[in-house]
Design a protein around this motif. Structure first.
Motif, PDB file in Angstrom:
ATOM      1  N   PRO B  55       0.804  -1.232   0.000  1.00 58.95           N
ATOM      2  CA  PRO B  55       0.000   0.000   0.000  1.00 58.95           C
ATOM      3  C   PRO B  55       0.838   1.283   0.000  1.00 58.95           C
ATOM      4  N   GLN B  56       2.029   1.213   0.590  1.00 62.18           N
ATOM      5  CA  GLN B  56       2.903   2.397   0.627  1.00 62.18           C
ATOM      6  C   GLN B  56       3.213   2.894  -0.787  1.00 62.18           C
ATOM      7  N   TYR B  57       3.114   2.002  -1.754  1.00 58.95           N
ATOM      8  CA  TYR B  57       3.558   2.341  -3.095  1.00 58.95           C
ATOM      9  C   TYR B  57       2.410   2.565  -4.071  1.00 58.95           C
ATOM     10  N   ILE B  58       1.215   2.684  -3.523  1.00 61.33           N
ATOM     11  CA  ILE B  58       0.035   2.927  -4.361  1.00 61.33           C
ATOM     12  C   ILE B  58      -0.561   4.256  -3.924  1.00 61.33           C
ATOM     13  N   ASN B  59      -0.830   5.096  -4.861  1.00 62.57           N
ATOM     14  CA  ASN B  59      -1.311   6.430  -4.524  1.00 62.57           C
ATOM     15  C   ASN B  59      -2.815   6.395  -4.228  1.00 62.57           C
ATOM     16  N   ALA B  60      -3.142   5.922  -3.040  1.00 55.03           N
ATOM     17  CA  ALA B  60      -4.536   5.819  -2.587  1.00 55.03           C
ATOM     18  C   ALA B  60      -4.503   5.894  -1.067  1.00 55.03           C
ATOM     19  N   HIS B  61      -5.652   5.798  -0.441  1.00 52.68           N
ATOM     20  CA  HIS B  61      -5.664   5.724   1.022  1.00 52.68           C
ATOM     21  C   HIS B  61      -5.029   4.404   1.465  1.00 52.68           C
ATOM     22  N   PHE B  62      -4.407   4.424   2.634  1.00 51.38           N
ATOM     23  CA  PHE B  62      -4.040   3.112   3.180  1.00 51.38           C
ATOM     24  C   PHE B  62      -4.082   3.069   4.691  1.00 51.38           C
ATOM     25  N   PHE B  63      -4.253   1.866   5.171  1.00 48.70           N
ATOM     26  CA  PHE B  63      -4.206   1.578   6.610  1.00 48.70           C
ATOM     27  C   PHE B  63      -3.270   0.388   6.747  1.00 48.70           C
ATOM     28  N   ASN B  64      -2.034   0.702   7.088  1.00 48.34           N
ATOM     29  CA  ASN B  64      -0.996  -0.318   7.205  1.00 48.34           C
ATOM     30  C   ASN B  64      -0.883  -0.661   8.691  1.00 48.34           C
ATOM     31  N   GLY B  65      -1.663  -1.655   9.112  1.00 45.61           N
ATOM     32  CA  GLY B  65      -1.826  -1.925  10.551  1.00 45.61           C
ATOM     33  C   GLY B  65      -0.818  -2.894  11.125  1.00 45.61           C
ATOM     34  N   LEU B  66      -1.283  -3.738  12.005  1.00 44.14           N
ATOM     35  CA  LEU B  66      -0.413  -4.671  12.716  1.00 44.14           C
ATOM     36  C   LEU B  66      -0.208  -5.951  11.915  1.00 44.14           C
ATOM     37  N   HIS B  67       0.879  -6.626  12.218  1.00 45.66           N
ATOM     38  CA  HIS B  67       1.134  -7.925  11.612  1.00 45.66           C
ATOM     39  C   HIS B  67      -0.040  -8.867  11.900  1.00 45.66           C
ATOM     40  N   GLY B  68      -0.635  -9.379  10.837  1.00 42.27           N
ATOM     41  CA  GLY B  68      -1.704 -10.370  10.988  1.00 42.27           C
ATOM     42  C   GLY B  68      -3.101  -9.795  11.105  1.00 42.27           C
ATOM     43  N   ARG B  69      -3.225  -8.485  11.212  1.00 47.34           N
ATOM     44  CA  ARG B  69      -4.543  -7.922  11.566  1.00 47.34           C
ATOM     45  C   ARG B  69      -5.181  -7.101  10.464  1.00 47.34           C
ATOM     46  N   GLY B  91       1.110 -10.539   3.227  1.00 51.42           N
ATOM     47  CA  GLY B  91       1.892 -11.741   2.986  1.00 51.42           C
ATOM     48  C   GLY B  91       1.247 -13.003   3.521  1.00 51.42           C
ATOM     49  N   ASP B  92       1.829 -14.139   3.172  1.00 50.35           N
ATOM     50  CA  ASP B  92       1.285 -15.432   3.593  1.00 50.35           C
ATOM     51  C   ASP B  92       1.439 -15.636   5.100  1.00 50.35           C
ATOM     52  N   GLY B  93       2.534 -15.151   5.662  1.00 48.89           N
ATOM     53  CA  GLY B  93       2.701 -15.268   7.114  1.00 48.89           C
ATOM     54  C   GLY B  93       1.676 -14.414   7.827  1.00 48.89           C
ATOM     55  N   ASP B  94       1.507 -13.248   7.322  1.00 50.69           N
ATOM     56  CA  ASP B  94       0.589 -12.279   7.901  1.00 50.69           C
ATOM     57  C   ASP B  94      -0.844 -12.792   7.881  1.00 50.69           C
ATOM     58  N   MET B  95      -1.290 -13.271   6.735  1.00 53.90           N
ATOM     59  CA  MET B  95      -2.694 -13.653   6.574  1.00 53.90           C
ATOM     60  C   MET B  95      -3.007 -15.062   7.076  1.00 53.90           C
ATOM     61  N   TYR B  96      -2.091 -15.989   6.874  1.00 49.03           N
ATOM     62  CA  TYR B  96      -2.391 -17.379   7.223  1.00 49.03           C
ATOM     63  C   TYR B  96      -1.741 -17.787   8.545  1.00 49.03           C
ATOM     64  N   GLY B  97      -0.724 -17.065   8.955  1.00 48.23           N
ATOM     65  CA  GLY B  97      -0.042 -17.403  10.206  1.00 48.23           C
ATOM     66  C   GLY B  97      -0.644 -16.604  11.345  1.00 48.23           C
ATOM     67  N   GLU B  98      -0.004 -15.492  11.649  1.00 48.28           N
ATOM     68  CA  GLU B  98      -0.499 -14.639  12.744  1.00 48.28           C
ATOM     69  C   GLU B  98      -1.987 -14.314  12.563  1.00 48.28           C
ATOM     70  N   GLY B  99      -2.407 -14.123  11.324  1.00 51.70           N
ATOM     71  CA  GLY B  99      -3.786 -13.684  11.083  1.00 51.70           C
ATOM     72  C   GLY B  99      -4.755 -14.804  10.768  1.00 51.70           C
TER      73      GLY B  99
END
Ligand SMILES: Cc1ncc(C[n+]2csc(CCOP(=O)(O)OP(=O)(O)O)c2C)c(N)n1
Ligand SMILES: Cc1ncc(C[n+]2csc(CCOP(=O)(O)OP(=O)(O)O)c2C)c(N)n1
Ligand code: SF4
Ligand code: SF4
Ligand SMILES: [Mg+2]
Ligand SMILES: [Mg+2]
Lengths: 573, 287, 287, 573
Positions: B55-69, B91-99
């Motif tokens: 999201p940091q690299y896309i010119n739109a709104h973003f909410f870059n929250g916590l790992h997994g959340r 990422g896969d760790g973020d979405m399938y692991g912690e999240g």
């Protein structure tokens, strides 16, 4: 031979039995009809963490005065099963009048009992299920109150279930009433309590309602939470009103989801609340810290119960203050409110949302099981709340974290204005993008922390009651307000002053001058280590001399506090 | 083609040269651009990790929250303002692991969001530990004797959860992946796109070539509406199918459509103020 | 038959009369007794909830931990002392809600534990909110307008996760359920038994009769080794199949067997002491 | 014209470039060969949260003394890319000697640079990849050290990659050495630093190693953790040794699983550790509280990094002390250790396991990124650790929570003895079964809390250095030990005494007497709010007068502290 029982100005009635036996029903009927009859009512309960069985009790105080606290004394006890008397043995004295159906409490016979065959009467009037209504009728009659009030109440309450049910209820109630009336007429029991017809128009709320209405008033329109006693009531309250009041309600999969949803909701312009208890809140620490760095408003209601861990899930404690104070990694501002009494809770909770929004911080509301389950009649509620939104319409090149004098950067929302709203859990620059620049880091830390100064300015002073030149200062916070207040009135020693906090963090500076004046200080807390005393020491350097602590899972009784204070002060002047 | 989601200035992208993330970034930007999505209505939500920096690299709104959340945040944004387009990308760790728990329960909600996962079968940002999708036997900085846990199969699990839309793509195939992402974004309801993505720094096994060699596209005759067939496809091990693998054929409401909050009022929450008189009325019922 | 897992004294059980938990308790006690499991080797692990109280009523070791966290505890116990029999038993909210992430990843580990879930499709202890398995439309104390989220299908998800052993049972059927539980306990590797259980206090829809009417047993010809067929079975909606639905036909090592810690030494961890000389040697390498 | 550069007794060398450019390789080669050449070495690094690009730097101090802290001063800088000089501009002075390949830093030309074409030389000797080895050769020559040491090191390090690689390395190193030797011989650079051949046999550890070996020594045989910088190294360390040392290692799905696995493992008789950072620990609060009520031993290593939330993931801070102190709902004892220097960390970490087991409490070890990534040569390590298990063999009717004088109940394990071991997160009776009895509750709360008394007795005193009648007391905790120590030596004012804590909770009572004697107190903390100062105030009532705080994400330089202390004390005596 039975002694005569006279209760002047006040009577405390305790109902006790198993979960599932309908204590709640009797309680509900009694408090409502007694209030309609113009009596001041206070009621609360203690119960076990189970759905059926065990021993639970409800206490109802009926008084000439508007009492708001729990007493240990039991004037009239209605035990509904064998275990009840044993459960309450520490509170039963030879002055306690026990009214019971001897069939229900077979084993107990070392106490004098006024035997009224609730179940037999019920069976005759429609079925055993109506025993509770019979009991309500008995008690109501002791007040010599108008049976019509009871009948009307039952008709209204059960109207939707059809006339047969209503009739059976009314018959049962009437039979009970007759038995009670007989006791009254025979002079066996005499209750002399002032009633006042205005009282029937008083409000009648419990802690859950107060927090719930406060949230509505504060514009809460989003709640994601995971059920956890004793906090679930607030979630349920908002769910019940979700359609008419327009509230997004979701049962989260866990508390971590709950707080992160809350933050997402605030980001998009909602006013979100999460309701939980200590164990659930312990899981929200990382999310709280997220609120800290992204400077998001958030409101969290913690209904405290005794820990550690699962602890005593349905009981009460003020044991999570330190957790609320220090939860979350890293350093960021927050605000902690602990409602002191039901009447102020609506405003305080509404303000929690306003403050969260204004200062862009997490605000924690600390209640506890006792507070949540307690209710009493309230004459007036201050509902003059001015709603205000603090977000702005953004312009191009909007900087979410613009450096400002006071540390507060105007908060924009996605799709409201021309700007983009960038939020980052990493350290960020003024726009909200990741940075590792040392200088920006320093400025951002300082920006966040300096908001505490502003918050301090906005906070109200603690409640103070006493003469100017007191010697002894009694300090409390949160749910102990009413019980301390009543205890001090009972002690009636004008050397003692009372200082009570519903804003526990930040603590108002005025505390220093109050402490300075005191020759003796006493703190009263419903926990084992005196957490607020520790915080006061941290803030002021003053070690509170005496601590009255209780951590058994039961809230303070008026008698507890009177006794302990007298022990310290040497018993009245 | 000019893309409004690009930045005017050159930006410093924190990824390794050759990383599959670059093409996913470009594909996503092209997809939202080609779909004519209003920049001010697009919110990119992510967690923490290399993929999560997208999201940091896309010119739109973003909410870059916590790992997994990312997912709870995304659902809350969408349900607080259903007029927004919400993409949860991480990422896969973020979405399938912690999240993982949010992954399951977000699918159950069927919120109208797009969920894009950069599946590099490794933890990139923390320097190369196994992710839930790492293959058995993969040796990593942490799994020094090789991975032993059964890899997480996000496609099969999503199908088992009755997800509304389930797809898999490969970062190396620009056009196909763009097409899949566009379909996912256009899909009303929860849409999952798991994207194979080589991590050149830490996963020397699941390389670009490996992904290429171990994948194929579902052909046009493939019917994504059959749950059991889709499941069967999801279980394939020698070669992994790419494309839209499953679309739920039951027309369900989305999470947002189910909310009582919008029954009498369709406005996003931020446009509402509390009706204090109504609250007073309610309170009068408490007398 | 005398059962060593019973208590000598009468104990106070905190469940409602008529609750399905009673028969599950009895079935589990009978199963471990009939399997001749050594009481001192059995550890019952649970979370918090009504179902989670089960270990309190079995005369064996127990670890009654946090809500949702039984599985990590169970896996750690088993892997610290593989000589123990570990049963993780708890409610549907506990295992699939708060504990959902552990559910997924524990299955991936294939630890040799038995996982029993009392599935009453409701949160009992907290007085009747929806659980992840609650059916759409169910009105509860919290879901006042009815449940809208897609119910979690533990069987389908476990199959999608390549679980080693997946079964469903009904608390009302003593013998069949006992048989299933025994098979699960005897199975080497992770074994799931989801048990339909009526909650008489809070779930007035999924009653004893409802479960009875909406379930049937897989017949003897059923082949539990086929993953796709098993999945198909798991998706059935009108009537739910009972029995052993899936057994993984790949012979895999268990989590404990994969651990490097046991490669040179088979002793449980508590019997070991650190070899200080070896540590000194290692440290000498740091000179 | 270039000035002559003479470095006497000490030189600080900084390598700076992008992630992925191989700074770590040069650092590794240099510290190893310089140590082998008999020099005292200190090294540490600062780096960004990315795998490639950005600007990272390593600092190597070579000294006649056994230095152990970081200085701001850069004597020799090796910039490897254009951004390097800009990144370090605040630390470069006109005394800084920059040795660079002008090709690599094209844009920078306002500094004098000694141009050495690393990449050209490398290309000639085997390939551009060997530039780092060339640079190592250059530096090594400046010490006039024996080239053979470098060659031997390379041969050993790359031996497994075949002789071609070894040869290319050696050729590159030799070419670099020649260039360096020329500078040396021409007298351009003169380094006069004592070396001592004993140093090559010193230990050489970083913080990760120290905690890792400490864990092994303490009998750690179980770790479940979720990767998180900067704590992951400890997890990896134990994984690498898992087979030979018999350690169960598992990457947990999240931090909640990690701590719950740890508790399950201790229950079954393992000695478990969880390694994490602040954000991960924030998720462990409920699990910590579980350890509290079930009185389970547990060891948690928190490698701190700056928060809130994701904050600065690869940087350093002492910002999680308060979280460690108050995390977890409810009230229960704990112990918090903060290693001060590498040499004591093995013993302290080993003791963490012993104390956890002995007192049946969670023990938290607080390090930080700076500590984790720092290393220096250590002459002696105290490895005399007596291992002891505290669990017992149970008898029939075993009571896990038997009431005892000191609050500690003998801890049994399943399948060891005749008893059953019952563990409950609810409040429980002596056997471990759920209870809601008020009396038992009170006793259990008291039992848990009174263990703090015992723990206090077992704790060591803080480190003290100074004369008896000091005027100024400087206080630190954890990873700041070496930098404060060196700073005070540099200031050399014998009115200043130094008090340092590696046991931060409970704080040893002796602190009171130290504070009493001081006319001025100064605390040094790597955070923004002075968390340990607050805790000291809570413990002693004393408000520390001066706080030297740093929260930019970078650890203190010796110069920072010298300057700030002088500001306060008026600059030397
Ligand atoms: C609570 C918490 N735990 C751990 C971390 C550390 N962490 C950051 S990114 C990451 C994993 C990244 O892997 P993945 O999500 O697959 O993303 P990738 O870098 O591979 O794109 C971890 C473990 C964290 N930031 N927060
Ligand atoms: C962290 C945490 N959140 C919430 C709770 C409250 N809680 C206790 S039991 C329970 C749900 C019980 O439901 P289930 O697991 O289905 O068990 P049942 O009572 O239905 O057998 C909840 C939400 C808790 N104890 N801990
Ligand atoms: S570490 Fe891997 S995933 Fe991350 S940027 Fe580098 S190549 Fe890509
Ligand atoms: S509440 Fe439901 S699940 Fe709990 S004991 Fe009662 S019937 Fe059983
Ligand atoms: Mg990854
Ligand atoms: Mg349930």
């Amino acid at each position: 031979m039975m002694k005569k029982n006279v209760f002047s100005d006040e009577v405390s009635i305790v109902l006790c039995g198993e979960a599932g036996q309908g204590i709640n029903t009797i309680e509900l009927i009694l408090v409502n009809i007694l209030k309609k009859a113009g009596y001041n009512i206070f009621a609360t309960k203690e119960y076990m963490s189970r759905i059926r069985g065990g021993s639970n009790s409800s206490i109802i105080r009926v008084s000439s005065k508007n009492v708001k606290a729990m007493v240990k004394r039991i004037d009239i006890l209605i035990p509904l099963d064998e275990k009840a008397i044993d459960h309450l043995k520490d509170r039963i004295t030879n002055k306690t009048l026990i009214i019971a159906d001897r069939e229900m409490i077979k084993k107990q016979n070392d106490y004098d009992i006024i035997d009224i065959p609730f179940s037999k009467i019920a069976k005759e009037s429609g079925g055993i299920l109506f025993s509770n209504v019979v009991a309500s009728g008995v008690i109501f009659a002791l007040f010599n109150a108008d049976l019509k009030i009871l009948n009307d109440y039952l008709a209204q309450k059960f109207g939707s279930k059809g006339s047969d049910i209503v009739d059976k209820n009314i018959t049962s109630a009437g039979k009970g009433y007759e038995h009670g009336k007989k006791l009254y007429d025979e002079g066996m029991i005499k209750i002399n309590i002032k009633n006042d017809s205005n009282i029937k128009d008083h409000y009648f709320l419990n802690g859950t309602d107060a927090v719930g209405y406060g949230a509505l008033t504060g514009g809460c329109n989003f709640i994601a939470s995971y059920p956890m006693s004793p906090s679930t009531g607030v979630l349920t309250f908002l769910s019940v009103h979700s359609k008419e009041m327009g509230i997004v309600v979701e049962q989260a999969e866990d508390e971590i989801a709950a707080i992160n949803m809350g933050l997402g909701a605030w980001y998009a312009g909602a006013r979100a609340l999460a309701s939980t208890s200590g164990g659930g809140f312990a899981l929200m620490g990382e999310g709280l810290s997220l609120a800290g760095i992204i400077e998001s408003p958030m409101v969290i209601h913690i209904a405290q119960r005794p820990g550690p861990a699962t602890g005593l899930p349905t009981r009460t404690e003020q044991g999570d203050l330190e957790l609320a104070l220090y939860s979350g990694h890293g350093e960021f501002p927050r605000l902690i409110l602990a409602p002191s009494n039901l009447e102020d809770t609506i405003g305080l909770t509404a303000n929690a949302f306003a403050w969260a929004d204004k200062f862009q911080i997490p605000v924690i509301i600390l209640t506890d099981q006792y507070f949540i389950d307690t209710y009493y009649n309230i004459e007036k509620l201050n509902l003059d709340f001015k709603f205000q939104n603090y977000f702005i319409k953004t312009e191009r090149d909007y900087k979410r974290y613009a450096f400002t004098e006071d540390g507060i950067s105007p908060r924009g929302l996605p799709d409201y204005g021309e700007g983009l709203v960038l939020i980052d859990s990493d350290e960020h620059d003024q726009w909200g993008r990741i940075t590792e620049d040392e200088n920006v880091r320093n400025l951002m830390v300082e920006k966040r922390l300096k908001k505490m100064k502003l918050i301090e300015k906005d906070m109200e002073k603690p409640f103070f009651k006493g003469k100017k030149d007191y010697e002894i200062l009694v300090i409390g916070w949160g749910s102990t307000f009413n019980v301390i207040n009543e205890s001090l009135e009972a002690i009636n020693n004008d050397n003692i002053a009372f200082l009570h906090f519903s804003t526990v963090y930040p603590v108002h500076e005025i505390i220093n001058s109050y402490l300075k004046k005191a020759k003796k200080t006493i703190i009263i807390e419903n926990n084992a280590t005196g957490q607020f005393a520790k915080f006061i020491k941290l803030k002021t350097g003053v070690e509170i001399e005496h601590k009255i602590l209780k951590y058994s899972g039961i809230h303070f009784y008026v008698e507890d506090i009177v006794k302990e204070i007298k022990k310290i002060t040497g018993g009245g002047k | 083609m000019s893309n409004k989601f690009d930045f005017e200035e050159k930006i410093d992208i924190a990824w390794c040269p050759g990383c599959g993330n670059f093409s996913i970034l470009n594909i996503v930007k092209q997809a939202v651009n080609e779909l004519n999505i209003d920049q001010k209505k697009l919110v990119m939500v992510s967690g923490i990790g290399q993929a999560a920096k997208t999201p940091q690299y896309i010119n739109a709104h973003f909410f870059n929250g916590l790992h997994g959340r990312a997912l709870p945040v995304a659902v809350a944004i969408k349900s607080s303002n259903p007029e927004l387009k919400v993409i949860a990308e991480s990422g896969d760790g973020d979405m399938y692991g912690e999240g993982g728990n949010h992954f399951i329960h977000t699918i159950r909600r069927n919120s109208d969001i797009t969920n894009i996962i950069h599946n590099n079968m490794i933890y990139g940002l923390t320097k190369g530990q196994a992710s839930p999708t790492s293959p058995v036997g993969l040796k990593t900085t942490l799994q020094v004797f090789g991975v032993t846990n059964e890899p997480f199969n996000p496609i099969a699990v999503a199908i088992a959860l009755n997800a509304d839309f389930v797809a898999r793509a490969f970062s190396g195939d620009i056009e196909q992946t763009k097409d899949i992402i566009k379909k996912a974004i256009m899909h009303k309801g929860y849409a999952l796109v798991d994207i194979f993505q080589p991590c050149v720094s830490f996963n020397k096994f699941n390389t670009f070539k490996w992904y290429k060699d171990h994948s194929y596209y579902l052909d046009e005759k493939y019917d994504p509406y059959d749950q059991v067939t889709a499941f069967q496809k999801a279980l394939e091990k020698d070669k992994f199918c790419l494309g839209v693998i499953y679309i739920n054929n039951v027309k369900r409401k989305t999470f947002e459509e189910n909310l009582a909050a919008y029954e009498n009022n369709r406005e996003p929450l931020f446009k509402r103020t509390p009706d204090l008189n109504k609250i007073k009325e309610l309170l009068d019922g408490k007398r």
